[in-house]
Design a protein around this motif. Sequence first.
Motif, PDB file in Angstrom:
ATOM      1  N   UNK A  23      35.366  29.837  29.634  1.00  0.00           N
ATOM      2  CA  UNK A  23      34.511  29.419  30.745  1.00  0.00           C
ATOM      3  C   UNK A  23      33.058  29.313  30.295  1.00  0.00           C
ATOM      4  N   UNK A  24      32.434  28.174  30.614  1.00  0.00           N
ATOM      5  CA  UNK A  24      31.005  28.000  30.399  1.00  0.00           C
ATOM      6  C   UNK A  24      30.337  27.990  31.773  1.00  0.00           C
ATOM      7  N   UNK A  25      29.867  29.149  32.262  1.00  0.00           N
ATOM      8  CA  UNK A  25      29.314  29.200  33.621  1.00  0.00           C
ATOM      9  C   UNK A  25      28.154  28.241  33.854  1.00  0.00           C
ATOM     10  N   UNK A  26      27.367  27.958  32.825  1.00  0.00           N
ATOM     11  CA  UNK A  26      26.203  27.082  32.993  1.00  0.00           C
ATOM     12  C   UNK A  26      26.533  25.613  33.044  1.00  0.00           C
ATOM     13  N   UNK A  27      27.738  25.242  32.625  1.00  0.00           N
ATOM     14  CA  UNK A  27      28.189  23.854  32.716  1.00  0.00           C
ATOM     15  C   UNK A  27      27.264  22.839  32.067  1.00  0.00           C
ATOM     16  N   UNK A  28      27.192  21.660  32.681  1.00  0.00           N
ATOM     17  CA  UNK A  28      26.401  20.550  32.147  1.00  0.00           C
ATOM     18  C   UNK A  28      24.916  20.906  32.099  1.00  0.00           C
ATOM     19  N   UNK A  31      24.433  22.988  28.977  1.00  0.00           N
ATOM     20  CA  UNK A  31      24.750  22.274  27.735  1.00  0.00           C
ATOM     21  C   UNK A  31      23.716  21.192  27.439  1.00  0.00           C
ATOM     22  N   UNK A  32      23.349  20.432  28.472  1.00  0.00           N
ATOM     23  CA  UNK A  32      22.365  19.360  28.296  1.00  0.00           C
ATOM     24  C   UNK A  32      20.993  19.858  28.755  1.00  0.00           C
ATOM     25  N   UNK A  33      20.532  20.871  28.061  1.00  0.00           N
ATOM     26  CA  UNK A  33      19.269  21.504  28.445  1.00  0.00           C
ATOM     27  C   UNK A  33      18.078  20.581  28.190  1.00  0.00           C
ATOM     28  N   UNK A  34      16.943  20.998  28.647  1.00  0.00           N
ATOM     29  CA  UNK A  34      15.717  20.212  28.492  1.00  0.00           C
ATOM     30  C   UNK A  34      14.832  20.819  27.408  1.00  0.00           C
ATOM     31  N   UNK A  35      13.741  20.160  27.092  1.00  0.00           N
ATOM     32  CA  UNK A  35      12.853  20.638  26.038  1.00  0.00           C
ATOM     33  C   UNK A  35      12.356  22.049  26.354  1.00  0.00           C
ATOM     34  N   UNK A  36      12.378  22.884  25.333  1.00  0.00           N
ATOM     35  CA  UNK A  36      11.910  24.255  25.501  1.00  0.00           C
ATOM     36  C   UNK A  36      12.925  25.185  26.139  1.00  0.00           C
ATOM     37  N   UNK A 101      33.117  18.100  37.617  1.00  0.00           N
ATOM     38  CA  UNK A 101      33.821  19.186  36.935  1.00  0.00           C
ATOM     39  C   UNK A 101      33.541  20.541  37.557  1.00  0.00           C
ATOM     40  N   UNK A 102      32.558  20.586  38.431  1.00  0.00           N
ATOM     41  CA  UNK A 102      32.256  21.864  39.079  1.00  0.00           C
ATOM     42  C   UNK A 102      32.335  21.644  40.580  1.00  0.00           C
ATOM     43  N   UNK A 103      33.331  22.232  41.199  1.00  0.00           N
ATOM     44  CA  UNK A 103      33.632  21.958  42.602  1.00  0.00           C
ATOM     45  C   UNK A 103      33.115  23.081  43.496  1.00  0.00           C
ATOM     46  N   UNK A 104      32.382  22.716  44.542  1.00  0.00           N
ATOM     47  CA  UNK A 104      32.005  23.687  45.560  1.00  0.00           C
ATOM     48  C   UNK A 104      30.789  24.524  45.263  1.00  0.00           C
ATOM     49  N   UNK A 105      29.928  24.076  44.348  1.00  0.00           N
ATOM     50  CA  UNK A 105      28.732  24.849  44.023  1.00  0.00           C
ATOM     51  C   UNK A 105      27.486  24.023  44.285  1.00  0.00           C
ATOM     52  N   UNK A 106      26.500  24.685  44.885  1.00  0.00           N
ATOM     53  CA  UNK A 106      25.234  24.033  45.163  1.00  0.00           C
ATOM     54  C   UNK A 106      24.238  24.337  44.047  1.00  0.00           C
ATOM     55  N   UNK A 107      23.019  23.800  44.202  1.00  0.00           N
ATOM     56  CA  UNK A 107      21.977  24.075  43.223  1.00  0.00           C
ATOM     57  C   UNK A 107      22.111  23.205  41.993  1.00  0.00           C
ATOM     58  N   UNK A 110      25.429  23.247  39.824  1.00  0.00           N
ATOM     59  CA  UNK A 110      26.572  22.522  40.364  1.00  0.00           C
ATOM     60  C   UNK A 110      26.344  21.041  40.552  1.00  0.00           C
ATOM     61  N   UNK A 111      25.087  20.603  40.432  1.00  0.00           N
ATOM     62  CA  UNK A 111      24.775  19.205  40.742  1.00  0.00           C
ATOM     63  C   UNK A 111      23.946  18.514  39.660  1.00  0.00           C
ATOM     64  N   UNK A 112      24.135  18.908  38.416  1.00  0.00           N
ATOM     65  CA  UNK A 112      23.406  18.268  37.334  1.00  0.00           C
ATOM     66  C   UNK A 112      23.919  16.853  37.107  1.00  0.00           C
ATOM     67  N   UNK A 113      23.010  15.892  37.063  1.00  0.00           N
ATOM     68  CA  UNK A 113      23.406  14.519  36.773  1.00  0.00           C
ATOM     69  C   UNK A 113      23.932  14.405  35.351  1.00  0.00           C
ATOM     70  N   UNK A 114      24.915  13.514  35.173  1.00  0.00           N
ATOM     71  CA  UNK A 114      25.458  13.253  33.831  1.00  0.00           C
ATOM     72  C   UNK A 114      24.462  12.372  33.090  1.00  0.00           C
ATOM     73  N   UNK A 115      24.110  12.748  31.889  1.00  0.00           N
ATOM     74  CA  UNK A 115      23.192  11.934  31.089  1.00  0.00           C
ATOM     75  C   UNK A 115      23.425  12.235  29.609  1.00  0.00           C
TER      76      UNK A 115
END
Length: 203
Positions: A23-28, A31-36, A101-107, A110-115
């Motif tokens: 399990x990767x709790x942080x999901x997308x 994984x697709x973090x930002x600078x810094x 891929x992440x169902x039922x989570x807000x914030x 749970x709502x990171x755009x695919x990029x």
Amino acid sequence: MGAVPVSGSNFYKLLSSKCHVLLYPGGVREALHRKGEEYKLFWPEQSEFVRMAARFGAKIVPFGAVGEDDIADLLLDYEDQMKIPFLKGFIEEITDEAAKVRVGYDGEVGNQDVHFPGIIPKVPGRFYYYFGKPIETQGRKQELRDREKAHQVYLEVKSEVEKCLAYLREKRENDPYRSIFSRLQYQATHGFSSQVEIPTFEL
């Protein structure tokens, strides 16, 4: 790859079938973090997996992986791309089409755009993995039904993952074979057989 959407029902099915679950709790978002944000955890606020693990007496094994910053530099992150009209439109389009891929989570977790981050490849370094202290849930089903107690275990798991990451980032500085060139030299000296193990730092 055998991946499934992160949901309570899928988690239940896997654990009830005695499957091992990665399990990767942080999901997308993670994984697709930002600078810094290298190696920063972005986990949901709720302790989503602890009570389910306790229900089946599953052992939780925290782990860390370090090395992505040794293979590429981040040039255009999500924030940069959303400022460029045609890239913003493309991100919105693929996000609408992508399976959630992440169902039922807000914030944002749970709502990171695919990029697709814009990166500059580097001369490959090395990946490091470290498994932390296992956390037992066997026999704690009743105890961990309490949300507060489950959340404390959740924070314990997160803290252990952060320790794994910090440990690896510190120890790799003393790895004489972190560079691909030193590893190639080692293999040239000791043979290129798949049986040859290149040493790393001392634990």
